[in-house]
Design a protein around this motif. Structure first.
Motif, mmCIF file in Angstrom:
data_model
loop_
_atom_site.group_PDB
_atom_site.id
_atom_site.type_symbol
_atom_site.label_atom_id
_atom_site.label_comp_id
_atom_site.label_asym_id
_atom_site.label_seq_id
_atom_site.Cartn_x
_atom_site.Cartn_y
_atom_site.Cartn_z
ATOM 1 N N ILE A 66 7.873 -14.523 0.405
ATOM 2 C CA ILE A 66 8.281 -14.623 1.890
ATOM 3 C C ILE A 66 6.954 -13.377 2.566
ATOM 4 O O ILE A 66 7.552 -12.222 2.312
ATOM 5 N N GLY A 67 6.613 -13.370 3.947
ATOM 6 C CA GLY A 67 5.951 -12.444 4.044
ATOM 7 C C GLY A 67 4.761 -11.741 2.893
ATOM 8 O O GLY A 67 4.472 -10.434 2.913
ATOM 9 N N ILE A 68 4.176 -13.121 2.253
ATOM 10 C CA ILE A 68 3.268 -11.661 0.900
ATOM 11 C C ILE A 68 2.157 -12.483 1.143
ATOM 12 O O ILE A 68 1.924 -14.254 0.853
ATOM 13 N N SER A 69 1.170 -12.204 1.340
ATOM 14 C CA SER A 69 0.276 -12.371 1.835
ATOM 15 C C SER A 69 -0.950 -13.113 0.258
ATOM 16 O O SER A 69 -1.284 -13.989 0.563
ATOM 17 N N GLY A 70 -0.427 -12.618 -1.338
ATOM 18 C CA GLY A 70 -0.938 -13.208 -2.236
ATOM 19 C C GLY A 70 -2.954 -12.600 -2.571
ATOM 20 O O GLY A 70 -2.992 -13.404 -2.889
ATOM 21 N N ALA A 71 -2.346 -11.742 -2.682
ATOM 22 C CA ALA A 71 -3.370 -10.817 -3.546
ATOM 23 C C ALA A 71 -3.601 -11.197 -5.053
ATOM 24 O O ALA A 71 -2.499 -11.675 -5.264
ATOM 25 N N ILE A 72 -4.011 -10.841 -5.453
ATOM 26 C CA ILE A 72 -4.715 -11.733 -7.254
ATOM 27 C C ILE A 72 -3.451 -11.347 -8.102
ATOM 28 O O ILE A 72 -3.559 -11.969 -8.984
ATOM 29 N N GLN A 73 -3.211 -9.864 -7.913
ATOM 30 C CA GLN A 73 -2.603 -9.681 -8.696
ATOM 31 C C GLN A 73 -1.008 -10.407 -8.496
ATOM 32 O O GLN A 73 -0.355 -10.522 -9.852
ATOM 33 N N HIS A 74 -0.658 -10.599 -7.104
ATOM 34 C CA HIS A 74 0.477 -11.063 -7.367
ATOM 35 C C HIS A 74 0.346 -12.790 -7.921
ATOM 36 O O HIS A 74 0.893 -12.927 -8.510
ATOM 37 N N LEU A 75 -0.628 -13.310 -7.427
ATOM 38 C CA LEU A 75 -0.578 -14.785 -7.607
ATOM 39 C C LEU A 75 -0.426 -14.818 -9.044
ATOM 40 O O LEU A 75 -0.209 -15.513 -10.042
ATOM 41 N N GLY B 228 12.315 -10.828 -5.680
ATOM 42 C CA GLY B 228 11.522 -10.418 -5.941
ATOM 43 C C GLY B 228 11.064 -9.384 -5.252
ATOM 44 O O GLY B 228 11.394 -10.295 -4.015
ATOM 45 N N ALA B 229 9.859 -9.309 -5.018
ATOM 46 C CA ALA B 229 9.046 -7.863 -4.484
ATOM 47 C C ALA B 229 7.328 -8.279 -4.287
ATOM 48 O O ALA B 229 7.018 -8.518 -6.040
ATOM 49 N N SER B 230 6.216 -7.707 -3.624
ATOM 50 C CA SER B 230 5.254 -7.838 -3.960
ATOM 51 C C SER B 230 5.031 -6.683 -4.536
ATOM 52 O O SER B 230 5.803 -5.430 -3.648
ATOM 53 N N ARG B 231 3.660 -5.838 -4.748
ATOM 54 C CA ARG B 231 3.550 -4.171 -5.243
ATOM 55 C C ARG B 231 3.849 -3.689 -3.919
ATOM 56 O O ARG B 231 3.985 -2.740 -4.248
ATOM 57 N N ALA B 232 2.986 -4.288 -3.432
ATOM 58 C CA ALA B 232 2.820 -3.531 -1.687
ATOM 59 C C ALA B 232 4.267 -2.875 -1.105
ATOM 60 O O ALA B 232 4.627 -2.208 -0.769
ATOM 61 N N ALA B 233 5.494 -4.291 -0.855
ATOM 62 C CA ALA B 233 6.562 -3.988 -0.843
ATOM 63 C C ALA B 233 7.437 -3.007 -1.954
ATOM 64 O O ALA B 233 7.798 -1.863 -1.347
ATOM 65 N N VAL B 234 6.846 -3.134 -2.588
ATOM 66 C CA VAL B 234 7.529 -2.363 -3.910
ATOM 67 C C VAL B 234 6.546 -0.681 -3.164
ATOM 68 O O VAL B 234 7.542 0.751 -3.288
#
Lengths: 249, 314
Positions: B260-269, B228-234
Motif C-alpha cells: 500500500i503506497g509503495i512504489s516498488g524500488a528494486i530493493q523492495h521487489l 511490513g514497511a518499505s525502506r522509504a517508510a522506515v
C-alpha cells in the motif's frame, strides 16, 4: 597506538542495474561504475567517528583486489582514513581467503577494533567478518546498528530478526556494519587532493603467505525468473472478489 | 550419501520455522540422512519438536548453560565439533544462521554457500547474488565438507509427522567468555511474525506519517496479517526498522502480500518476489510495483484502505 582496521571491497556501484551476460558467464562489468561497497563505507564512517571522538588514534583501510582498486582506497583516504593497505590480487577472492589475508594484516597492525560491512553487495555472501573473527579467535558482533566503546569492552546493538539485540564484547573484536549504523559523509574536493598524499602500501597475497582458495566454482549465471504483470481492478469490491476467486482470502 | 547436520534455530521454547525449511532443503540431496542439532540451556521441548519433523532421522540435544542465548562465538566451536562425521552443515539464512554459519565454516576450513535457493546435487547448488539480480549455480570441489545457509523463502517447511530419536550428547570444547548477551528489545506484538506470516500488509512513503501508518495496522488486523514497511517508510520514521521488507530488510514469501503506497524500488521487489499473490494499491498507475503485482488497484489509499476494511468485515 589505538588503531582501527577497516576492511573494504570494491563492488559494482549500487545504483547500477546489474545485467547478466547473455552467455551466462557472469554479469556485465565492462564500462560499469565501481565503488566502495556501501556497507564498508558505513564501517569506515563509524571508525572515523570513533577517532573523531578521541577513542582511537588511527584508521587504516585495507582491501584485496587488482591494481586499479587503489582508486577505491583513495576514496577511503579521502573520507578520512589515515593510511591504506592494498593486498594485490587479480581474480576472485573467496571469503575464507579474504579472512586469512585480513588476519595477516591484523598481525602486522594490531588493531583494537576491526570493522567491515555486513556483506558486499556483489556476492552477498555475508561471511568474511565472521570468518575473520573465528580465525582470530576473537568476538564478533554482526549487523551492528549501534557501537559504543567502554575501555576494554564494546557494547554493540545488533539488528536481528527478533528485534534489537545487545552484546557486550571484549576488545579486540570484529564488528560488521548494518545499514542504520550511520550515514557516511560525502567526500569534498580538498579531501580528495589531500588523500593523494596519504600513505598507501601494497603487499601481495603471496607476501602474506596466503594461498588463494578456489574451492567454489561458478558454473553458470542467470537472470532471475521474472514475475508476470497481473490484472488491474477498478475498485475495492472487484479487488475483494478477485482475491476470493483466487482463494487467498 | 549425504549426511546433513541441520543447526536448529529456536527461542529456547519453540523451534523457528526456518529449521523445517532447512530440513526440506536437505531432503533435496540424494539419500540424505538428516540430523538436527539443538543447542540450548534446556532443549527438551525444542528437541521434541525437531524430532517430529518429517525427514529427520535423529536429533542431537546439546544442553549447556552457556547455550541459553544463541551467541555465534559460543555455538560455533560446538557445531564444528559435532560436524566431524557430516558431509553438509546447514543453518537457516536468518540473522541467526548468517551470524553463526560462517564462523563454523572457518573453524572447519570449509567453504560456505550463502542463501541456497535450490539443490542440484550434493555438491551443486543455486544461490542469488547482486540482490537477487543474478542467480549463480555453484559447484564445490569434491570431497569437501559444505557449510550452507538456506534461503528460507525458497523452501516449504517440512511437515510434522516424524518420530526421530532424541539423543543427549555432551560436547566438551572450551567455550569463550569474551562475548556476552546483554539483552534484546523486541517490539511486543500480538500480530503474526513478519518473517513467517502467511499474509503481510506493507505500507510505504505515501502513508505520509507514523500516525497515518496506523491504517496499515487496521487492515492487517482485519486480515490476520503481519505488518511490513518499505525502506522509504522506515527511513521517514513512519515504521520501526524491524518491519522493513526488502533486500536490506526482511525477505519474505507469504501467500498474500498487500503493498500500500509503495512504489516498488528494486530493493523492495527483491524482498517480495517469492510471494504467492501480490496486491498493489497506489495512486500512481506508472509505479513499478504494478509490473510485478498479480492484482493492482490505482487510487487514493486513504479512501481505499478504510473501504477495504469495511468490505472485509461484512
Amino acid at each position: 597506538m589505538k588503531r582501527i582496521l577497516v576492511c573494504v571491497k570494491r563492488v559494482i556501484d549500487f545504483n547500477v542495474r546489474v545485467r547478466v551476460k547473455p552467455d551466462g558467464s557472469g554479469v556485465v562489468t565492462d564500462g560499469v561504475k565501481l565503488s566502495l561497497n556501501p556497507f564498508d563505507e558505513i564501517a569506515l564512517e563509524e571508525a572515523l567517528r570513533i577517532k573523531e571522538r578521541g577513542e582511537a588514534q588511527e584508521v587504516v583501510a585495507v582491501t584485496i583486489g587488482p591494481a586499479d582498486c587503489q582508486q577505491q582506497l583513495r576514496t577511503a583516504l579521502a573520507m578520512g582514513a589515515d593510511r591504506a593497505i592494498h593486498v594485490v590480487h587479480d581474480g576472485g577472492v573467496e571469503p575464507l581467503t579474504a579472512a586469512r589475508a585480513f588476519l595477516q594484516i591484523i598481525g602486522r597492525e594490531q588493531p583494537f577494533l576491526v570493522l567491515l560491512g555486513k556483506q558486499a553487495i556483489d556476492d552477498d555472501n555475508n561471511q568474511t567478518g565472521q570468518m575473520l573473527a573465528a580465525l582470530w579467535q576473537r568476538p564478533q558482533a554482526t549487523f551492528a546498528s549501534k557501537l559504543e566503546l567502554a575501555g576494554t569492552t564494546a557494547c554493540v546493538t545488533r539488528e536481528v530478526d527478533a528485534g534489537l539485540e545487545t552484546l557486550e564484547v571484549d576488545l579486540p573484536a570484529v564488528v560488521t556494519a548494518d545499514l542504520r549504523l550511520n550515514e557516511p559523509r560525502y567526500v569534498k574536493l580538498p579531501d580528495i587532493m589531500k588523500a593523494k598524499k596519504k600513505p598507501l602500501d601494497s603487499v601481495s597475497l603471496a607476501d602474506l603467505g596466503v594461498v588463494p582458495g578456489a574451492r567454489v566454482r561458478t558454473v553458470r549465471t542467470e537472470p532471475p525468473a521474472q514475475r508476470q504483470r497481473g490484472i488491474m481492478v477498478k475498485d475495492c469490491g472487484e479487488l475483494v472478489a478477485e482475491l476470493r476467486k483466487r482463494g487467498v482470502l | 550419501m549425504a549426511k546433513v547436520l541441520v543447526v536448529a534455530e529456536h527461542d529456547g521454547a519453540k523451534l523457528n520455522a526456518g529449521t523445517a525449511k532447512c530440513v526440506r532443503c536437505a531432503l533435496g540431496l540424494e539419500g540424505a540422512e538428516i540430523t538436527v542439532a539443538v543447542f540450548a540451556a534446556d532443549g527438551a521441548a525444542v528437541a521434541a519438536e525437531a524430532a517430529g519433523l518429517t525427514g529427520v532421522a535423529r536429533v542431537l540435544r546439546v544442553d549447556r548453560p552457556e547455550n541459553a542465548h544463541a551467541l555465534a562465538a559460543v555455538l560455533a566451536p560446538q557445531v564444528a565439533q559435532l560436524a566431524a562425521p557430516f558431509s553438509h552443515v546447514f543453518g537457516p539464512s536468518t540473522t541467526f544462521g548468517k551470524d553463526l554459519m560462517p564462523r563454523v565454516a572457518a573453524l572447519l576450513d570449509a567453504p560456505q554457500l550463502s542463501d541456497v535457493m535450490a539443490v542440484e546435487s550434493a555438491s551443486r547448488f543455486r544461490r542469488p547474488t547482486y540482490a537477487g539480480n543474478a542467480i549463480v549455480t555453484v559447484e564445490v570441489e569434491a570431497g569437501l565438507k559444505i557449510v550452507a545457509t538456506v534461503r528460507t523463502a525458497s523452501f516449504e517447511a517440512t511437515p510434522a509427522g516424524g518420530a526421530a530419536a532424541v539423543e543427549s550428547v555432551a560436547v566438551n570444547v572450551p567455550l569463550p567468555a569474551h562475548t556476552r548477551f546483554a539483552g534484546v528489545s523486541a517490539a511486543k506484538s500480538d500480530r503474526p511474525d513478519l518473517q513467517s506470516a502467511t499474509r503481510v500488509v506493507s505500507g510505504g512513503r505515501a502513508l505520509g506519517s507514523a500516525e497515518n501508518f496506523k491504517l496499515i495496522y487496521g487492515l492487517a488486523d482485519r486480515l490476520g496479517a503481519a505488518v511490513g514497511a518499505s525502506r522509504a517508510a522506515v527511513d521517514a520514521g513512519f515504521a520501526a526498522s524491524d518491519l522493513q521488507v526488502g533486500q536490506t530488510g526482511k525477505i519474505i514469501a507469504p501467500e498474500l502480500y498487500v503493498a500500500i503506497g509503495i512504489s516498488g524500488a528494486i530493493q523492495h521487489l527483491t524482498g517480495i518476489k517469492d510471494a504467492r499473490t501480490i496486491v498493489a494499491i497506489n495512486k500512481d498507475a506508472e509505479a513499478p510495483i504494478f509490473e510485478v503485482a498479480d492484482v493492482g488497484l490505482v487510487g487514493d489509499l486513504f479512501a481505499i484502505v478504510p473501504e477495504l476494511e469495511k468490505l472485509l468485515t461484512a
